[in-house]
Design an enzyme around this catalytic site. Structure first.
Site, PDB file in Angstrom:
ATOM      1  N   CYS A  55       0.829  -1.211   0.000  1.00 54.56           N
ATOM      2  CA  CYS A  55       0.000   0.000   0.000  1.00 54.56           C
ATOM      3  C   CYS A  55       0.865   1.262   0.000  1.00 54.56           C
ATOM      4  O   CYS A  55       1.518   1.571   0.999  1.00 54.56           O
ATOM      5  CB  CYS A  55      -0.922  -0.033   1.216  1.00 54.56           C
ATOM      6  SG  CYS A  55      -1.783   1.513   1.547  1.00 54.56           S
ATOM      7  N   CYS A  61       0.037   3.885   2.627  1.00 51.64           N
ATOM      8  CA  CYS A  61       0.465   3.371   3.943  1.00 51.64           C
ATOM      9  C   CYS A  61       1.949   3.650   4.153  1.00 51.64           C
ATOM     10  O   CYS A  61       2.360   4.141   5.213  1.00 51.64           O
ATOM     11  CB  CYS A  61       0.220   1.873   4.042  1.00 51.64           C
ATOM     12  SG  CYS A  61      -1.493   1.352   3.814  1.00 51.64           S
TER      13      CYS A  61
END
Length: 334
Positions: free
Chosen positions: A229, A232
């Site tokens: 991600c 993230c």
């Protein structure tokens, strides 16, 4: 509201030949406080179709053709804005990159459609998540119904390009659906606040396993993330700074990876290589882990704040990159 790009020689040659056409788009700009030395024009698949170099005075001028009249993205290496491009346009842009969206002004052929888009982006920015979630269901429905009617009525009465109107109407419908989905999910998450958090018992990167109950007596700030991600990973430097600032305070920082089981070793290596701090855990069934499902997590990164008694303070807490998170911790921990 940030990437690397590659243009093949074939694409370059095609664009160069387009630039010689009498039907080519002419695009020039004066950009104050530019973010980079190159402007990228990208299509709907995020493919770069044109690169334009900016000189020391923030000026560029170039010509090129597009395969079809459509919406495109203008990217300066840091910020994006939408463009409507049609062969034969003669666009002139003036802007200040420090006030990116607010300063955009177009003149020339094609300016009307693109000024509409520039103003539309500013209007969309006024619909903040906080304002949206604060609305009752009745007020939310009224807002989106009025929004759709107002925007479509304006387009129907305008003299804007017919293709532009057709595409923008589709975008309005897509945007409305996105707002409805966000509102519904946010309201569901909001109802979790003040409830007792469902426990977990996940593998700890340092060995063994960690249960939520073991952290009682302290605030717990949880980051649900995955190695794949991008957003993230983008929060990691901010999270590390927050962890350092509040080290020794009555708070534990827990990161729960929802990588799939086959990527367990990849997760272990990532945590070690990046020297990630806090308590690093690996969820048992990725997205289908009971703790993850209990919080209606459908997108990551997602941050959760739990109080010393195990109750959820905020099931969708501020990100580490938000100054508001530090302000909250200062109130709770000092």
């Amino acid at each position: 509201m940030k990437k690397s790009f590659l243009i093949t020689l074939i694409t370059f040659c095609s664009i160069y030949s387009f630039g010689q056409s009498k039907n080519a788009i002419t695009f020039q700009a004066e950009i104050a406080n530019r973010n980079g030395d190159v402007i990228y024009i990208k299509d709907g698949k995020n493919k770069t179709i044109k690169e334009m170099k900016i000189n020391d005075k923030g000026f560029f001028k170039d010509t090129f053709e597009v395969e079809k009249e459509d919406f495109y993205m203008f990217f300066d290496g840091t910020e994006y804005t939408r463009l409507f491009l049609k062969n034969g346009y003669d666009l002139k842009l003036k802007m200040d990159a420090k006030q990116f969206d607010e300063s955009i002004v177009y003149t020339g052929k094609g300016a009307t459609e693109n000024n509409y888009l520039a103003q539309d982006i500013i209007k969309e920015g006024l619909i903040t998540p906080e304002k949206l979630v604060a609305l009752s269901e009745a007020d939310f429905k009224k807002m989106i119904d009025e929004k759709k009617l107002t925007e479509e009525t304006f387009l129907d009465k305008s003299s804007l390009d017919k293709t532009f109107i057709e595409i923008q109407k589709r975008n309005i419908s897509t945007n409305i659906k996105g707002l409805q989905r966000y509102y519904t999910e946010s309201k569901a998450v909001q109802k979790l606040n003040n409830a007792v958090a469902l426990t977990f018992n996940y593998v700890n990167h340092k060995g063994g396993a960690t249960k939520l109950e073991e952290l009682k007596g302290k605030y717990v700030y949880i980051d649900v993330w995955a190695t794949w991600c991008g957003p993230c990973r983008g929060e990691i430097p901010f999270l590390q700074k927050i962890e350092e600032k509040y080290h020794g305070k009555n708070i534990e920082f827990v990161s729960i990876s929802i990588d799939v089981q086959k990527d367990f070793e990849k997760w272990k290596k990532f945590v070690s290589d990046k020297q990630l701090g806090g308590i690093q855990l690996f969820a048992d069934k990725d997205w289908n882990s009971d703790f993850v499902k209990s919080l209606n997590i459908t997108g990551i990164p997602r941050f959760i704040l739990i109080d010393p008694n195990g109750k959820i303070v905020n099931a969708d807490a501020e990100r580490p990159s938000s100054p508001k998170l530090g302000e909250l911790f200062d109130r709770l921990l000092n």
